[in-house]
Design a protein around this motif. Structure first.
Motif, PDB file in Angstrom:
ATOM      1  N   ASP A   1      -6.644   7.168  -0.460  1.00  0.00           N
ATOM      2  CA  ASP A   1      -6.602   5.765  -0.872  1.00  0.00           C
ATOM      3  C   ASP A   1      -7.424   5.532  -2.134  1.00  0.00           C
ATOM      4  O   ASP A   1      -8.569   5.986  -2.227  1.00  0.00           O
ATOM      5  CB  ASP A   1      -7.134   4.870   0.255  1.00  0.00           C
ATOM      6  CG  ASP A   1      -6.129   4.763   1.384  1.00  0.00           C
ATOM      7  OD1 ASP A   1      -4.999   5.250   1.207  1.00  0.00           O
ATOM      8  OD2 ASP A   1      -6.474   4.197   2.426  1.00  0.00           O
TER       9      ASP A   1
ATOM     10  N   HIS B   1       1.253   4.369  -2.791  1.00  0.00           N
ATOM     11  CA  HIS B   1       1.081   5.816  -2.583  1.00  0.00           C
ATOM     12  C   HIS B   1       2.204   6.590  -3.287  1.00  0.00           C
ATOM     13  O   HIS B   1       1.966   7.613  -3.931  1.00  0.00           O
ATOM     14  CB  HIS B   1       1.093   6.152  -1.088  1.00  0.00           C
ATOM     15  CG  HIS B   1      -0.265   6.149  -0.444  1.00  0.00           C
ATOM     16  ND1 HIS B   1      -1.317   6.908  -0.907  1.00  0.00           N
ATOM     17  CD2 HIS B   1      -0.747   5.495   0.643  1.00  0.00           C
ATOM     18  CE1 HIS B   1      -2.385   6.721  -0.140  1.00  0.00           C
ATOM     19  NE2 HIS B   1      -2.074   5.861   0.805  1.00  0.00           N
TER      20      HIS B   1
ATOM     21  N   SER C   1      -0.029   9.800   5.375  1.00  0.00           N
ATOM     22  CA  SER C   1      -1.389   9.251   5.366  1.00  0.00           C
ATOM     23  C   SER C   1      -1.900   9.123   6.794  1.00  0.00           C
ATOM     24  O   SER C   1      -1.267   9.610   7.736  1.00  0.00           O
ATOM     25  CB  SER C   1      -1.384   7.898   4.655  1.00  0.00           C
ATOM     26  OG  SER C   1      -0.826   6.929   5.502  1.00  0.00           O
TER      27      SER C   1
ATOM     28  N   HIS D   1       0.807  -1.224   0.000  1.00  0.00           N
ATOM     29  CA  HIS D   1       0.000   0.000   0.000  1.00  0.00           C
ATOM     30  C   HIS D   1       0.846   1.283   0.000  1.00  0.00           C
ATOM     31  O   HIS D   1       0.535   2.245  -0.725  1.00  0.00           O
ATOM     32  CB  HIS D   1      -0.905  -0.036   1.240  1.00  0.00           C
ATOM     33  CG  HIS D   1      -1.820   1.119   1.394  1.00  0.00           C
ATOM     34  ND1 HIS D   1      -3.051   1.178   0.794  1.00  0.00           N
ATOM     35  CD2 HIS D   1      -1.686   2.290   2.065  1.00  0.00           C
ATOM     36  CE1 HIS D   1      -3.634   2.316   1.104  1.00  0.00           C
ATOM     37  NE2 HIS D   1      -2.829   3.015   1.871  1.00  0.00           N
TER      38      HIS D   1
HETATM   39 ZN    ZN Z   1      -3.301   5.129   2.266  1.00  0.00          ZN
END
Ligand code: ZN
Ligand code: KG4
Length: 322
Positions: free
Chosen positions: A291, A90, A111, A86
């Protein structure tokens, strides 16, 4: 070709994400979301070359839903399966649209769960050179907002109120952390004490001198200035370390990523700092900051080109080392 998002509003009433409810919502949404994404892209499943999915890190129940679904698709369609990290996704959100940064570049990834400075050498080679030792930048926004009585997630609301406020009105302390790491827990504590004292002193001492009513009145009457001052401090903590990283590495192509890069103050200060220091700055389009599936797809695309596929034994993980 499409970047479709299903939001989960069910969590708002609880003031934070409830993991079990998140998994159930994923199960309800995943088939309609895949259908909608294909429809928007104007292609069928048989035209897809590979199946990318978020393998880690995150809430394990939600990751398992996506992981099992991706494996099922991969098996049924006989297409390669590509696990994606993840946080790397980003960073690579910066490669979706033109202009793109040259390698190597630095990325400040901010984040709700992470705050990192990443040195990216290629789409499949990156390392974390600085990160938070306690709260993430998004948490600093959300926890500050909670202290102000704002609903979750409070980051976007602080951004909104800060636009009408004076960022120099209240001075919150900047932590003294060595190297390229960040810390936000001291800021949160100083905001707590400051509010408990209804701003009567700037001493940030644990003296609860104000009544509940004085506190709420103080917040109501000074909300914009408080938000602007908190936001300015979070931004200066982030950018001071980013400047240090740029100086130490000599890298001038610098990117932002993660949900907090939607913050208007951070975006403008980042660009202003870049212009002053001769950086070439990059910020993904708004829809690729928070996201999203597009960032997972672009990462899967580069991993596919590099032959980095996995077999069906790959497992989802709440935490993941790089
Ligand atoms: Zn995220
Ligand atoms: O990357 P993201 O969408 O999800 C995680 O992986 O965590 O980031 C969500 C975080 C939340 O903490 C949210 O409050 C923050 O990003 N955020 C903002 C803004 N928009 C989202 N924080 C400050 N200002 C904003 N405009």
């Amino acid at each position: 070709m499409s970047n479709f998002i299903a939001n989960q509003t069910v969590h708002e009433q609880y003031g934070g994400v409830v993991p079990e409810l998140a998994s159930r919502a994923h199960m309800q949404h995943i088939v309609p979301v895949v259908d909608a994404a294909l429809k928007k892209a104007g292609i069928s499943l048989s035209e897809v070359d590979a199946i990318g999915f978020t393998q880690a890190p995150g809430l394990i129940g939600s990751l398992l839903v996506g992981g099992q679904f991706a494996k099922s698709l991969s098996l049924a369609l006989n297409k390669p399966l590509i696990p994606v990290h993840h946080m790397q996704a980003h960073v690579l959100a910066n490669l979706i649209d033109d202009p793109k940064p040259d390698f190597p570049f630095l990325c400040l990834t901010v984040s709700g769960g992470h705050t990192q400075i990443v040195l990216c050498e290629s789409p499949t080679s990156m390392k974390v050179i600085g990160e938070t030792i306690d709260d993430a930048a998004g948490e600093a926004f959300d926890k500050s907002a909670k202290l102000l009585g704002l609903p979750y997630p409070g980051g976007p609301l602080i951004d909104k109120y800060a636009k009408d406020g004076n960022p120099d009105r209240f001075k919150f302390p900047e932590p003294k952390i060595e190297g390229l790491n960040f810390s936000f827990s001291g800021l949160k504590t100083s905001i707590l004490y400051f509010l408990q004292n209804a701003g009567k002193s700037n001493l940030y001492k644990e003296e609860f001198t104000a009544t509940e009513e004085e506190r709420t009145t103080f917040i109501r009457e000074n909300l914009a200035d408080i938000c602007a001052s908190i936001q300015q401090r979070i931004i200066s903590i982030l950018l001071n370390k980013l400047k240090k990283a740029a100086l130490e590495t000599g890298i001038t192509h610098i990117c932002l990523a993660g949900g907090v890069s939607a913050n208007s103050g951070l975006r403008s200060t980042f660009e202003k700092t870049g212009a002053e220091l001769g950086w070439k700055t990059f910020i993904p389009a708004f829809q690729y900051c928070t996201d999203n599936a597009g960032m997972i797809a672009i990462t899967a695309y580069y991993k596919f080109l590099a032959g980095q596929t996995a077999d069906l034994g790959v497992s989802s993980s709440a935490r993941a080392e790089w």
